[in-house]
Design an enzyme around this catalytic site. Structure first.
Site, PDB file in Angstrom:
ATOM      1  N   CYS A 264       0.793  -1.239   0.000  1.00 54.72           N
ATOM      2  CA  CYS A 264       0.000   0.000   0.000  1.00 54.72           C
ATOM      3  C   CYS A 264       0.826   1.290   0.000  1.00 54.72           C
ATOM      4  O   CYS A 264       0.596   2.163  -0.843  1.00 54.72           O
ATOM      5  CB  CYS A 264      -0.964   0.015   1.188  1.00 54.72           C
ATOM      6  SG  CYS A 264      -1.717  -1.567   1.531  1.00 54.72           S
ATOM      7  N   ARG A 293       6.695 -10.807   6.027  1.00 57.96           N
ATOM      8  CA  ARG A 293       6.099 -10.580   7.343  1.00 57.96           C
ATOM      9  C   ARG A 293       6.736 -11.516   8.363  1.00 57.96           C
ATOM     10  O   ARG A 293       6.953 -12.690   8.081  1.00 57.96           O
ATOM     11  CB  ARG A 293       4.581 -10.796   7.302  1.00 57.96           C
ATOM     12  CG  ARG A 293       3.878  -9.810   6.391  1.00 57.96           C
ATOM     13  CD  ARG A 293       2.382 -10.003   6.345  1.00 57.96           C
ATOM     14  NE  ARG A 293       1.776  -9.076   5.397  1.00 57.96           N
ATOM     15  CZ  ARG A 293       0.474  -9.043   5.101  1.00 57.96           C
ATOM     16  NH1 ARG A 293      -0.355  -9.907   5.681  1.00 57.96           N
ATOM     17  NH2 ARG A 293       0.007  -8.170   4.238  1.00 57.96           N
ATOM     18  N   GLN A 311       1.825 -10.758  -3.277  1.00 55.04           N
ATOM     19  CA  GLN A 311       0.449 -10.308  -3.070  1.00 55.04           C
ATOM     20  C   GLN A 311      -0.064  -9.651  -4.351  1.00 55.04           C
ATOM     21  O   GLN A 311       0.621  -8.810  -4.937  1.00 55.04           O
ATOM     22  CB  GLN A 311       0.403  -9.305  -1.909  1.00 55.04           C
ATOM     23  CG  GLN A 311      -0.960  -9.126  -1.300  1.00 55.04           C
ATOM     24  CD  GLN A 311      -0.875  -8.386   0.026  1.00 55.04           C
ATOM     25  OE1 GLN A 311      -0.118  -7.441   0.171  1.00 55.04           O
ATOM     26  NE2 GLN A 311      -1.646  -8.827   1.000  1.00 55.04           N
ATOM     27  N   ASP A 313      -1.929  -7.216  -5.260  1.00 51.09           N
ATOM     28  CA  ASP A 313      -2.539  -6.016  -4.716  1.00 51.09           C
ATOM     29  C   ASP A 313      -3.063  -5.102  -5.826  1.00 51.09           C
ATOM     30  O   ASP A 313      -2.576  -5.126  -6.952  1.00 51.09           O
ATOM     31  CB  ASP A 313      -1.493  -5.243  -3.910  1.00 51.09           C
ATOM     32  CG  ASP A 313      -1.974  -4.915  -2.514  1.00 51.09           C
ATOM     33  OD1 ASP A 313      -3.189  -4.750  -2.354  1.00 51.09           O
ATOM     34  OD2 ASP A 313      -1.143  -4.831  -1.604  1.00 51.09           O
ATOM     35  N   HIS A 315      -4.851  -0.849  -5.958  1.00 53.49           N
ATOM     36  CA  HIS A 315      -5.420   0.311  -5.282  1.00 53.49           C
ATOM     37  C   HIS A 315      -6.232   1.100  -6.294  1.00 53.49           C
ATOM     38  O   HIS A 315      -5.762   1.342  -7.417  1.00 53.49           O
ATOM     39  CB  HIS A 315      -4.320   1.173  -4.671  1.00 53.49           C
ATOM     40  CG  HIS A 315      -3.502   0.428  -3.660  1.00 53.49           C
ATOM     41  ND1 HIS A 315      -2.316  -0.204  -3.980  1.00 53.49           N
ATOM     42  CD2 HIS A 315      -3.720   0.163  -2.341  1.00 53.49           C
ATOM     43  CE1 HIS A 315      -1.834  -0.806  -2.913  1.00 53.49           C
ATOM     44  NE2 HIS A 315      -2.668  -0.602  -1.912  1.00 53.49           N
ATOM     45  N   LYS A 394     -13.758  -3.475   5.687  1.00 53.85           N
ATOM     46  CA  LYS A 394     -13.486  -4.263   4.490  1.00 53.85           C
ATOM     47  C   LYS A 394     -14.592  -5.285   4.235  1.00 53.85           C
ATOM     48  O   LYS A 394     -15.350  -5.648   5.131  1.00 53.85           O
ATOM     49  CB  LYS A 394     -12.148  -4.976   4.623  1.00 53.85           C
ATOM     50  CG  LYS A 394     -12.042  -5.904   5.833  1.00 53.85           C
ATOM     51  CD  LYS A 394     -10.679  -6.579   5.923  1.00 53.85           C
ATOM     52  CE  LYS A 394     -10.608  -7.489   7.138  1.00 53.85           C
ATOM     53  NZ  LYS A 394      -9.399  -8.326   7.154  1.00 53.85           N
ATOM     54  N   HIS A 440      -8.344  -0.595  -1.277  1.00 51.84           N
ATOM     55  CA  HIS A 440      -7.315  -1.631  -1.415  1.00 51.84           C
ATOM     56  C   HIS A 440      -8.073  -2.908  -1.773  1.00 51.84           C
ATOM     57  O   HIS A 440      -9.122  -3.177  -1.176  1.00 51.84           O
ATOM     58  CB  HIS A 440      -6.601  -1.931  -0.094  1.00 51.84           C
ATOM     59  CG  HIS A 440      -6.020  -0.765   0.610  1.00 51.84           C
ATOM     60  ND1 HIS A 440      -4.663  -0.539   0.699  1.00 51.84           N
ATOM     61  CD2 HIS A 440      -6.603   0.244   1.307  1.00 51.84           C
ATOM     62  CE1 HIS A 440      -4.445   0.543   1.416  1.00 51.84           C
ATOM     63  NE2 HIS A 440      -5.596   1.031   1.799  1.00 51.84           N
TER      64      HIS A 440
END
Length: 567
Positions: A264, A293, A311, A313, A315, A394, A440
């Protein structure tokens, strides 16, 4: 309520069978219940039967669950010899009444509720599953306890069905199949960080190729952001204050950096690089970013729980009035992608957690926007209070696999905090500067985890378009080898992934080996096929498909590959 009551029955049984037991906690869970014990000896699988028998004796004793309310001082006195209960009691606010439950001569600190009497548990079907280690309150700094997991359902058939599903899940375990099929492995030199082998890389790359295909069609741009960025970025985003324990950090020339745990903030920096107009919105930006992580070693599990993963991802920067249409667009994309794998799903709206940033009023606006979008979609959904991301509510997307298990993969997060923290702006139609709204979202969730899920979903028998080896060619004898090689060349020229088995083995063994590797199609060629210029085809599921012209076979599998047929 029945499962919670059964956890007390379990604890009471263990207390009667073992000396010097200290009781910790015992909640109900989705498939049953568990209880954590501090015991001087280990509970072994051979002990399960006697514990279950003692539980049945307690149930058949028709004991009442008796609730009493006592003061904090009384509770501390009652549980003075139990450090776990004492710690829980001390954490409770002063002056708060504390409830305890008696079951015969056994007592526990508990809010309840429970069934009135154990006679209401007589039809409850249960079976001890396993004993595992569990740190008190989930902290590695605390003592390791013994956690006894028990499957539990309100009738025998449900338990039987669940046990059947678990047996099937064991056969499909992606860690086992990953090794057998040569997909991936995890080394002690990099715990929680998968090594992909050639066959695994093919599947991963096909998933990525498909992701790019559908996202390009849906109007997404693709970017790439750095793997490590300095501390100031993570402080602005809020991750340094809310997620630092889960991040890998290091120092270069007295400056702190962190490897990204999510994509992000990099997406925010991309947006800030240029001025933006309302005419660009919705601006859809995707990234296949590798993130790291710091997961506890005890939680690592194949591809399902790892320390580094890719990921998928994206946006979406937009105007407030575009929220509902963009959420619908994401759900349409979810429908398209999941249907290719034969996966169904349900939706959950997750709201503000305790550990959050931003004002409650802002959260209420965001939550209402998501709720309105869900209502307009007309799809069933349920509320999941307090489970939102720290920066926004979310919609979580839970898929169901071929044996009925559910997995949370996709998510759509409405963020009214990150644009504010990064001072994101756009120019509206009147020339004024305004703050965009941002979503997201992920579809696979993590390519690695999704690969683990579909490995189990398909039991390693991947559809043709994903299969590492799509067709295996086998010659019966030496005199048909050259013809087999011609077929290999022709199929490879058409873009198919082909393997030739020219070992000096009987054809039956070659077929069995190909079936063990779950190859979708096998072509057997001998002297007859060579003379007739035909191929004898076997399907992984359909068996012998007879002889046919190679051109017809290519036409059939090309169509199956192009439409991404599941079976």
């Amino acid at each position: 309520m029945m499962r919670h009551s059964m956890s007390h029955v379990l604890a009471s049984a263990v207390g009667k069978l073992y000396k010097d037991v200290k009781f910790a906690i015992g909640p109900a869970i989705d498939n049953g219940f568990y209880y954590d014990f501090d015991l001087p000896e280990s509970i072994k699988p051979e002990d399960f039967n006697k514990i279950e028998q003692k539980m049945r004796e307690i149930i058949n004793s028709n004991l009442d669950f008796i609730r009493k309310v006592i003061s904090k001082a009384e509770a501390l006195k009652l549980f003075k010899n139990n450090p776990y209960k004492t710690e829980l009691i001390k954490d409770l606010p002063e002056g708060e009444d504390i409830s305890i439950y008696y079951l015969g001569d056994w007592v526990d600190l508990c809010r309840g509720p429970h069934v009135e009497n154990t006679k209401f548990l007589r039809g409850f079907a249960f079976q001890i599953n396993r004993v595992s280690g569990a740190y008190w309150r989930g902290s590695e700094k605390n003592k390791m306890l013994q956690r006894v997991y028990v499957y539990g359902f309100d009738d025998k058939q449900k338990l039987k069905d669940y046990l059947t599903m678990m047996e099937e899940a064991l056969k499909r375990d992606h860690r086992k199949l990953g090794k057998e099929l040569g997909l991936f492995f995890i080394s002690d030199y990099a715990q929680g960080m998968p090594f992909y082998m050639p066959c695994g890389m093919i599947i991963k790359e096909e998933l990525i190729k498909y992701w790019r295909e559908v996202h390009k069609k849906a109007g997404y741009l693709e970017i790439e952001t750095p793997t490590a960025m300095n501390r100031s970025l993570w402080e602005v985003s809020g991750h340094w204050g809310h997620y630092k324990k889960g991040m890998y950090s290091f120092t270069i020339e007295e400056e702190d950096f962190a490897i990204k745990p999510m994509n992000c903030p990099g997406g925010m920096i991309y947006y800030m690089e240029n001025m933006h107009s309302y005419k660009e919105f919705p601006l859809r930006v995707g990234e296949l970013g590798k993130v790291h992580r710091h997961e506890a070693s005890g939680t690592l599990h194949g591809l399902f729980r790892v320390r580094c993963f890719t990921q998928d991802d994206a946006h979406i920067f937009m105007l407030p009035e575009q929220i509902e249409s963009e959420i619908k667009g994401v759900i349409d994309l979810v429908d398209e992608v999941y249907s290719v794998f034969g996966l169904t799903y349900h939706l959950e709206l997750s709201t503000m957690p305790e550990d959050h940033i931003g004002e409650r009023a802002e959260w209420e606006v965001a939550e209402k926007a998501l709720e309105n979008a869900l209502k307009k979609l007309g799809k069933p959904w349920k509320l999941n209070p307090g489970d939102g991301a720290f920066y926004g509510p979310k919609i979580d997307i839970h898929i169901k696999d071929s044996i009925g298990r559910t997995w949370q993969c996709g998510t759509i997060q409405l963020d009214m905090q990150m644009p504010k923290r990064f001072n994101l702006e756009y120019t509206d139609k009147d020339g004024n500067k305004k703050e965009p709204v941002m979503i997201h979202r992920v579809i696979y969730g993590s390519i690695d985890r999704f690969m683990g899920i579909i490995t189990e979903h398909f039991a390693g028998a991947f559809p043709l378009w994903l299969a590492p080896v799509q067709v295996k060619i086998m010659n019966i004898a030496e005199n048909s080898l050259e013809y087999a090689k011609e077929i290999v060349a022709l199929l490879q020229a058409q873009g198919f992934r082909i393997e030739l088995d020219d070992r000096n083995e009987k054809i039956g063994k070659k077929i069995r080996d190909a079936q063990l590797m779950k190859v979708p199609y096998m072509i057997v060629v001998g002297e007859q096929e060579k003379e007739q210029k035909l191929v004898a085809v076997r399907g992984r599921k359909s068996g012998d498909l007879g002889k046919m012209k190679l051109e017809q076979f290519i036409k059939d599998i090309k169509n199956e590959n192009d439409i991404k047929a599941i079976f």
